[in-house]
Every structure is written in structure tokens, then in C-alpha cells.
Enzyme design. Sequence first.
Site, PDB file in Angstrom:
ATOM      1  N   GLU A  91     -36.194 -21.505   8.111  1.00  0.00           N
ATOM      2  CA  GLU A  91     -37.289 -21.906   9.309  1.00  0.00           C
ATOM      3  C   GLU A  91     -37.798 -20.929   9.555  1.00  0.00           C
ATOM      4  O   GLU A  91     -37.060 -19.464   9.099  1.00  0.00           O
ATOM      5  CB  GLU A  91     -36.238 -21.784  10.468  1.00  0.00           C
ATOM      6  CG  GLU A  91     -36.088 -23.540   9.979  1.00  0.00           C
ATOM      7  CD  GLU A  91     -34.947 -23.749  11.216  1.00  0.00           C
ATOM      8  OE1 GLU A  91     -34.505 -24.881  11.502  1.00  0.00           O
ATOM      9  OE2 GLU A  91     -33.602 -22.119  12.147  1.00  0.00           O
ATOM     10  N   ASP A 113     -28.024 -19.104  14.039  1.00  0.00           N
ATOM     11  CA  ASP A 113     -26.590 -19.662  13.197  1.00  0.00           C
ATOM     12  C   ASP A 113     -26.448 -19.265  12.187  1.00  0.00           C
ATOM     13  O   ASP A 113     -25.462 -19.807  11.379  1.00  0.00           O
ATOM     14  CB  ASP A 113     -26.586 -21.176  13.566  1.00  0.00           C
ATOM     15  CG  ASP A 113     -25.946 -21.738  14.239  1.00  0.00           C
ATOM     16  OD1 ASP A 113     -24.865 -20.928  15.288  1.00  0.00           O
ATOM     17  OD2 ASP A 113     -26.213 -22.738  14.661  1.00  0.00           O
ATOM     18  N   LYS A 133     -22.605 -27.766  14.906  1.00  0.00           N
ATOM     19  CA  LYS A 133     -24.102 -27.519  14.430  1.00  0.00           C
ATOM     20  C   LYS A 133     -24.962 -26.920  15.791  1.00  0.00           C
ATOM     21  O   LYS A 133     -24.630 -26.173  16.130  1.00  0.00           O
ATOM     22  CB  LYS A 133     -24.908 -28.999  13.846  1.00  0.00           C
ATOM     23  CG  LYS A 133     -24.163 -29.100  13.174  1.00  0.00           C
ATOM     24  CD  LYS A 133     -24.174 -30.811  12.152  1.00  0.00           C
ATOM     25  CE  LYS A 133     -22.682 -30.653  11.331  1.00  0.00           C
ATOM     26  NZ  LYS A 133     -21.750 -32.166  11.911  1.00  0.00           N
ATOM     27  N   LYS A 134     -26.134 -27.422  16.546  1.00  0.00           N
ATOM     28  CA  LYS A 134     -26.864 -27.180  17.083  1.00  0.00           C
ATOM     29  C   LYS A 134     -26.439 -27.492  18.466  1.00  0.00           C
ATOM     30  O   LYS A 134     -26.075 -26.460  19.062  1.00  0.00           O
ATOM     31  CB  LYS A 134     -28.184 -28.065  17.032  1.00  0.00           C
ATOM     32  CG  LYS A 134     -29.066 -27.289  18.431  1.00  0.00           C
ATOM     33  CD  LYS A 134     -30.222 -28.416  17.676  1.00  0.00           C
ATOM     34  CE  LYS A 134     -31.617 -28.168  18.694  1.00  0.00           C
ATOM     35  NZ  LYS A 134     -32.398 -29.224  18.971  1.00  0.00           N
ATOM     36  N   ASP A 187     -29.163 -34.919  20.518  1.00  0.00           N
ATOM     37  CA  ASP A 187     -29.993 -34.619  21.288  1.00  0.00           C
ATOM     38  C   ASP A 187     -29.869 -36.416  22.527  1.00  0.00           C
ATOM     39  O   ASP A 187     -29.793 -36.332  23.848  1.00  0.00           O
ATOM     40  CB  ASP A 187     -31.548 -35.419  21.132  1.00  0.00           C
ATOM     41  CG  ASP A 187     -31.983 -35.230  20.343  1.00  0.00           C
ATOM     42  OD1 ASP A 187     -30.672 -35.908  19.504  1.00  0.00           O
ATOM     43  OD2 ASP A 187     -33.108 -35.789  19.501  1.00  0.00           O
TER      44      ASP A 187
HETATM   45  O1  LIG Z   1     -26.268 -25.598  12.750  1.00  0.00           O
HETATM   46  C1  LIG Z   1     -27.683 -26.012  12.811  1.00  0.00           C
HETATM   47  C2  LIG Z   1     -28.534 -26.899  12.381  1.00  0.00           C
HETATM   48  C3  LIG Z   1     -29.361 -26.927  13.187  1.00  0.00           C
HETATM   49  N1  LIG Z   1     -30.172 -25.755  14.760  1.00  0.00           N
HETATM   50  C4  LIG Z   1     -31.179 -25.985  14.560  1.00  0.00           C
HETATM   51  O2  LIG Z   1     -31.512 -27.062  15.293  1.00  0.00           O
HETATM   52  C5  LIG Z   1     -32.789 -26.864  15.062  1.00  0.00           C
HETATM   53  C6  LIG Z   1     -33.572 -28.820  15.345  1.00  0.00           C
HETATM   54  O3  LIG Z   1     -33.267 -28.854  13.845  1.00  0.00           O
HETATM   55  P1  LIG Z   1     -34.798 -29.082  12.661  1.00  0.00           P
HETATM   56  O4  LIG Z   1     -34.001 -28.835  11.132  1.00  0.00           O
HETATM   57  O5  LIG Z   1     -36.353 -28.897  13.102  1.00  0.00           O
HETATM   58  O6  LIG Z   1     -34.638 -30.834  13.282  1.00  0.00           O
HETATM   59  P2  LIG Z   1     -35.744 -31.362  13.658  1.00  0.00           P
HETATM   60  O7  LIG Z   1     -35.888 -32.545  12.567  1.00  0.00           O
HETATM   61  O8  LIG Z   1     -37.446 -31.240  13.219  1.00  0.00           O
HETATM   62  O9  LIG Z   1     -35.545 -31.852  15.195  1.00  0.00           O
HETATM   63  C7  LIG Z   1     -36.276 -33.140  15.842  1.00  0.00           C
HETATM   64  O10 LIG Z   1     -34.337 -34.209  15.850  1.00  0.00           O
HETATM   65  C8  LIG Z   1     -33.040 -33.172  15.940  1.00  0.00           C
HETATM   66  C9  LIG Z   1     -31.966 -33.925  16.503  1.00  0.00           C
HETATM   67  O11 LIG Z   1     -31.567 -34.325  14.608  1.00  0.00           O
HETATM   68  C10 LIG Z   1     -32.897 -32.018  17.187  1.00  0.00           C
HETATM   69  O12 LIG Z   1     -32.049 -31.454  17.931  1.00  0.00           O
HETATM   70  C11 LIG Z   1     -34.619 -31.251  17.649  1.00  0.00           C
HETATM   71  O13 LIG Z   1     -34.256 -30.885  18.967  1.00  0.00           O
HETATM   72  C12 LIG Z   1     -35.452 -32.708  17.195  1.00  0.00           C
HETATM   73  O14 LIG Z   1     -36.874 -31.541  17.172  1.00  0.00           O
HETATM   74  C13 LIG Z   1     -33.759 -25.812  14.785  1.00  0.00           C
HETATM   75  O15 LIG Z   1     -34.781 -25.129  15.554  1.00  0.00           O
HETATM   76  C14 LIG Z   1     -32.666 -25.480  14.131  1.00  0.00           C
HETATM   77  O16 LIG Z   1     -32.331 -24.077  13.723  1.00  0.00           O
HETATM   78  C15 LIG Z   1     -29.478 -25.294  15.297  1.00  0.00           C
HETATM   79  O17 LIG Z   1     -29.186 -24.503  15.201  1.00  0.00           O
HETATM   80  N2  LIG Z   1     -27.742 -25.099  14.059  1.00  0.00           N
END
Ligand SMILES: O=c1ccn([C@@H]2O[C@H](COP(=O)(O)OP(=O)(O)O[C@H]3O[C@H](CO)[C@@H](O)[C@H](O)[C@H]3O)[C@@H](O)[C@H]2O)c(=O)[nH]1
Length: 811
Positions: free
Chosen positions: A91, A120, A261-262, A511
Site C-alpha cells: 500500500e 498496523d 486484523k483490520k 464488514d
Molecule cells: O491487519 C490488517 C489487515 C488489513 N488492514 C487494512 O484493511 C484494509 C482493506 O484491505 P484490502 O486488502 O485493501 O482489502 P480489499 O479487498 O480491497 O477490501 C475490501 O474487503 C475488506 C474485507 O475483506 C474490507 O475490509 C475492505 O474495507 C474492502 O474494501 C486496508 O486498508 C488495510 O490496510 C489493516 O488495517 N490491518
Amino acid sequence: MIIIIRLVVLGFFFHYRVMHPVNDAYALWLVSVICEIWFAISWILDQFPKWLPVDRETYLDRLSLRYDKEGQPSQLSSVDIFVSTVDPLKEPPLVTANTVLSILAVDYPVDKVSCYVSDDGAAMLTFEALSETSEFARKWVPFCKKFNIEPRAPEFYFAQKIDYLQDKVLTSFIKERRAMKREYEEFKVRINALVAKAQKVPEEGWTMQDGTPWPGNNVRDHPGMIQVFLGQSGGHDTEGNELPRLVYASREKRPGFNHHKKAGAMNALVRVSAVLTNAPYLLNLDCDHYFNNSKALKEAMCFMMDPLLGKKVCYVQFPQRFDGIDRHDRYANRNIVFFDINMKGLDGIQGPIYVGTGCVFRRQAFYGNDAPKTKKPPTRTCNCWPNWCCCGCCFSGRKKKKTTKSKSEKKQKFRRLDSGAPVFALEGIEEGIEGIESEKSTMLSEKKLEKKFGQSPVFVASTLLEDGGTLKIASPASLLKEAIHVISCGYEDKTDWGKEVGWIYGSVTEDILTGFKMHCHGWRSIYCIPDRPAFKGSAPINLSDRLHQVLRWALGSVEIFLSRHCPLWYGYGGGLKWLERLSYINATVYPWTSIPLVAYCTLPAVCLLTGKFITPELSNVASLWFLSLFICIFATSILEMRWSGVGIDDWWRNEQFWVIGGVSAHLFAVVQGLLKVLAGIDTNFTVTSKAGDDEDFSELYAFKWTTLLIPPTTLLIINLIGVVAGVSNAINNGYESWGPLFGKLFFAFWVIVHLYPFLKGLLGRQNRTPTIIIVWSILLASIFSLLWVRVDPFLAKSDGPVLEECGLDCH
Ligand SMILES: O=c1ccn([C@@H]2O[C@H](COP(=O)(O)OP(=O)(O)O[C@H]3O[C@H](CO)[C@@H](O)[C@H](O)[C@H]3O)[C@@H](O)[C@H]2O)c(=O)[nH]1
Ligand SMILES: [Mn+2]
């Protein structure tokens, strides 16, 4: 009406299918009928929550009239904005910086906006990039506001062409734009220098500018870190105006703790922000989702601050829109069908599901409270269904309500004072602040709250302030100390965090669960689609990344389906409407469709190789049912496209990707999900790579090997072999064998056409496919076909010479 007709036709269709087995290919028939029944069920799950699509309109001028009159202090509510980031390599910091800049320049009273960035990855790169960003914001924000530009993320603003010859363009604007562009280029150079420097970790780890070692040198084992940039005490922009507060936060990480995680990162930010600013509303964005429409917060406030309906709204979800997707959107990245059809449909029931980003929340909805009960029942109690229909579905809930009556009576006492306030809030305010109750019961309720929210008096107190705001008694230094305390990794132990409070744990797609819990508490959500897309993000455009993203989503759904939160069983007697439940069931059960789908895609090849078919020879009446079913499918699709405005190409992409994802990612998700539940083998959250600044879609053609590619490739190849075998057989056997061949070929083409974008992705731009995948697939396909010819389970043994019928000369 067409949907009803289609249901009836389906009934007759299945009546025919079940009553007319194919005698000489019983297994083929059985498998196909089972698959078709499953597809019909999943159609119903998908279709029924679309009964009442809603299109919403907002009136920003009326919002201003009510809350934001010129010359008066603004009465708009404060918003805390969360940005999540984890891996500065996947990212890029420039992406995050753009998101942050677009937030700082948002069209909203500055003192009411705070931006929290969760890191993170505990990366000094992210920290330093943020520090640079805060400096650049001092020039960028006044420029945006002065000329009212859109979008306010510099990378995307400068990428769009503007027409200088238009007479409205001021010369001063042209000059300042040019200067700002130069400033941005310099900023980019600085960020890129930081990125370059970060490529090689020094042996002793990173050191900060003041010479002290960076506390986050060990990503898995480091203390919590918080740094406040900008804001009241952080200096002003170049025009002397205040800037929104910008907070860097990296929660504590220690080995042996599950960090969730997130969801865990978001919960840490919920607490930090409650301690520092405690805005009543939150907005969460992925690091790559920037404000494309600077008025997006006001759009959300049109619903949240609505005096009549706002109190029941837990969140306002905006659709995800994307930049940088190839023109044909080969892998259905834009997800248009979901965002423009399904979500609009849900908005007519109880509101859209939460999709993880671009969503404005009511803070109180995170604290595990039920939605406030309105005195006047909403005009439409049970969607468009007549009341007698509600009786049936409410019945199951009735029993439960009785048993909890004493509890709800107790709640009633408090509720009468202020129907809008959550129970805990009133208890706390009455007992704690006014001090009416005895000390003993104060302590009791405090204990209860601490058990729920954790051991932080400041945080617990903040949850009682429904309209937000912080207690002014504490000094900034002590607040920061408390903020560090609430992001320590033991904080959530034995509390309700992740269970009833905050983002909900237990699945990689936090989510769906988070939104589901809120709907179960009786909240409603709102879907808001402004003319100018509110937020835009990036999507993985090459096949492998896309499949991995879909795999993670599907895995999350399988996890939820196999957990105690399975929408089939969970939360009856709460506030969840039954059509909304149907849609949550659909959102968690869909990966299982991959099993019948794989079977169904194998069938045409089997049919062509064996010369059998899944139906007996059709009578005239039977053909009528088949034909009407096709017409109904056609008609429902056309009508759906008409009301939603989705184009045929997007719709067709969606169909194709349903098959591609189904036979690869969803299938693996089911296997991994089962492994996790049965054997406890956990899977990681693989972050989706975000495109950097290299454009021209080189990524689209990038090929990365992954096992996910094997099943669709195999299916493609056996179907192609089947077509060849079938045709050559027909050529050998003469004119009359072409008739029965037609149905089978049609069936095989159905599979091949759906998998076509996948085939394109396999071949890449240079028509180079890694040999490994060809070898594997040919191997699997030939083993499979050979087995077939030898075993031939679908042929009745009395059928005479078996081998001759397969069309392949195997002697
Ligand atoms: O340990 C972690 C892992 C991920 N993230 C954040 O989670 C977000 C989403 O990750 P990403 O890999 O971009 O996922 P996407 O597949 O693009 O995301 C979609 O699907 C995810 C669910 O799997 C949702 O959380 C996201 O909001 C949604 O945009 C990013 O900002 C990451 O930085 C964290 O903060 N901590
Ligand atoms: Mn993303």
C-alpha cells in the site's frame, strides 16, 4: 410479476425434471437436477431482497439552512475519520498520503474533522510519510478551498485534464495551479525518497530523526505509538487558518495475542478517538479510498442529522467506486451489479450491508446498544408485505420477547425520560453525574461498564456522552497517556470488544458481521449515491490478485456461515427483518454454490464424451417449459437492468465472473473454511496490492502463478476436448447424430463463454502461459477423460460395446 411468473415456471420445470429421469444416464440426470435445485434456491435468495429498490436524493442546501448558516457557528456534528493501513510495500505511502490529503481538505468545518491513521505495520516509513503529508497539507488545503477544486487528492486532481481556454478560468488560478503542481511534484519526490530509503532495513533497525531508535522496529512486538500532527496546537496553514487534527496511531503488538486484523485496528481507533476527540460520527476508509467528492460528509449528515429518522440510522454506506480499471472491466472489479442493484434493493428493506470502507457510522451503534424505539411506528412496518404476512414471521420471535420482558420493562423506566438515549447512557448519567443513586449501585454499574468496555474510566465515560465531546477536565498529556493505554494489546481481554462492541471479530471479512450485528439490534442503514462518487479506490486488476481478493471475501463468508453468527440461526426476535436476513444468508452461503457449479460445468464435457444427456428427449410440453424458463430468465434480467441503469456489458461481466470466481476462489474458500473450522488451520489476511503510479494497465496482464487457476483451466480444457470429441463423433456417424449433439454443444459453449475472460487472462498479453499450468491442466484433464472412458459410470452395463460410444478411438 415476472418474478412470480418465473417462480411458477420454475415449479413446473422442476416437476418435469424430477418426474422424467434419464434411464440410461441416471447419475448424470441426478447430479444435474440437484445442481439446478440449488441454483434455483440461490436465485431466490438473491432475488427476493430486491423487491423494493430505493433511490435517494439529498438536499445539501437544506442541511446548510438548518445547521450551517453563513455567519453563524456551524452546528454540524463532528466526525472522526479512520484510515487503515498495514503494509507500506503493498500500500504505497503516496496512496495513503493522497487519501489523507483529501480528508484534510474536506468541505466541512475544520474543527469538526479529525483524521486518525492506523498503522498496523508499525512502519517508520508510514510515520515519516505522514509527517511530510501534514507539512504539505498546509499549502494544499488552502489551495483546494480557495478554488473549490475536485477531487482533493492531488494525484488524481492533477491527472485530470482541464480546459485552460474556457473563459471562466482565472489567470490567478492558472498561476497558482501551476505552482501547486510543482509543489506536489516536489512532495512526491520527498515521499519517493523515503520509500527508496526504506527498501533496505539497517542492521540496528530504524532510527528517528532525533536519534532515538524507532519503537516499531519489531513489527510483531512493539509498544503502542501515537503522534498528533496539525490541529489547534499544531500550527496553521499558509493562510493562517486552522487545519483538521491528524493522528498517527499504531496499536501495541505482542506475540501470543490475536490482533484481529483490520477489525482490531479499527477498534483501537474507536477507543483512541473516543479519548481524544469523541466525535458522535465515524467514517472509515481503506488507505486507498480517497474523498472524490469533498461534500461527502455533508451528504451523510443529511441522513444522520435528520431530526425524524436520523436517530435510527447506524450507518450511511456509500458505494465503492474505482479508478484505473480497464475499459472492459474484465474481472468485474467494479462490482456494478452488487452496488447498483442489490444494495439499492436492500435500502428498501433495512438498509445496505456494510462493505468495509466509505461508510459513516453513528458511534453509539458500535457500543452494542439497540436502536432507539420510535414512538410512532414507521409507516411501512414490514416492507411492502401486507400485515398478515408479518404475523407468520414474527411468530418465532414472540416467545423470546416474553421471557425477556422483565428486562425490557426495566429498560422502559429509563427510556421514558428520553426515548433516544441508550440504556447505559442514562444509567450512567443519572447515577454517575447527578449522583442520585447510592454509591453502591454506582459502583455496580461502573463494574458492568468496565466489563463491557475495558478498564479505562475516560473511555467508559465517553461512551455515555451521546452527542460526543470530551471531558474538559483532563489535560492533553493525561489524555494521550490514556490513549496509549486503550491501544495496549491486553486491553480487550475479557471485555465485549469484537463480540458485542465495535467491529466484530471472527472472520476475515469483518464488514459483513459488523453490519449484521447492528441490523440485528434493530438499526437501519442508508445507501447514499451522490452524483459525484463520494469515494474512489483502487482495485486489483490482474487475474491472480483479483481471485485472491475474491477468495478472501468468500472465505470470510464461509467462516461466518460456520460460526455462531450464521444468519440462518442467529438473532431471531431482534430487529432483523426477514428479507434482510435472506440477503445476509445469501451473502454468507454463496461460496457453497461453487460445489454444484463445478459439477455443472463438468457435465457438458461428460455428456459430449459419453454421448448421453442430462434430459430425456423433450416432448413438446417439456420444450415449452424449458422455453418459458429461458424467457423468464431473460425478462427478469432485462427489467433489472432497466430499473437499475446497469449496462448489458457490466451485467454480462458479472455473470461471467460469477462462474469464474465460483469454480476457483469460492471453491478454495469452502475448503479452507472447512479446514479452519474442523482442523483449526488458520489463514492469513493477505492485503490486496494497490496499484502504484505505473499506469497503462501493465498490471492487467501481469501473470502470477496460483493454485486457484487449476480448476477453471481444467474445466475449460475438458469442455474444449468434449466439443472436439463430440463434433468429430458426429462427423463420423453422419447426419442424424447432429440433432442430439446440438443441446450438448450449447451446454458446453455456455461453460466456455462464461470462462472466456479467464482464458484471456491465462494467455496474458504476450500469449505466454507458464508451462506449469498447462502441464497440470492437460494432465488432470486427460486423466479425467481417460478415467471416464474406462469406468463410464453413467452407462448401463447392458448397453453393449461401451467404448465405441464415447467418440474417442481408444482401442
Ligand atoms: O491487519 C490488517 C489487515 C488489513 N488492514 C487494512 O484493511 C484494509 C482493506 O484491505 P484490502 O486488502 O485493501 O482489502 P480489499 O479487498 O480491497 O477490501 C475490501 O474487503 C475488506 C474485507 O475483506 C474490507 O475490509 C475492505 O474495507 C474492502 O474494501 C486496508 O486498508 C488495510 O490496510 C489493516 O488495517 N490491518
Ligand atoms: Mn482495497
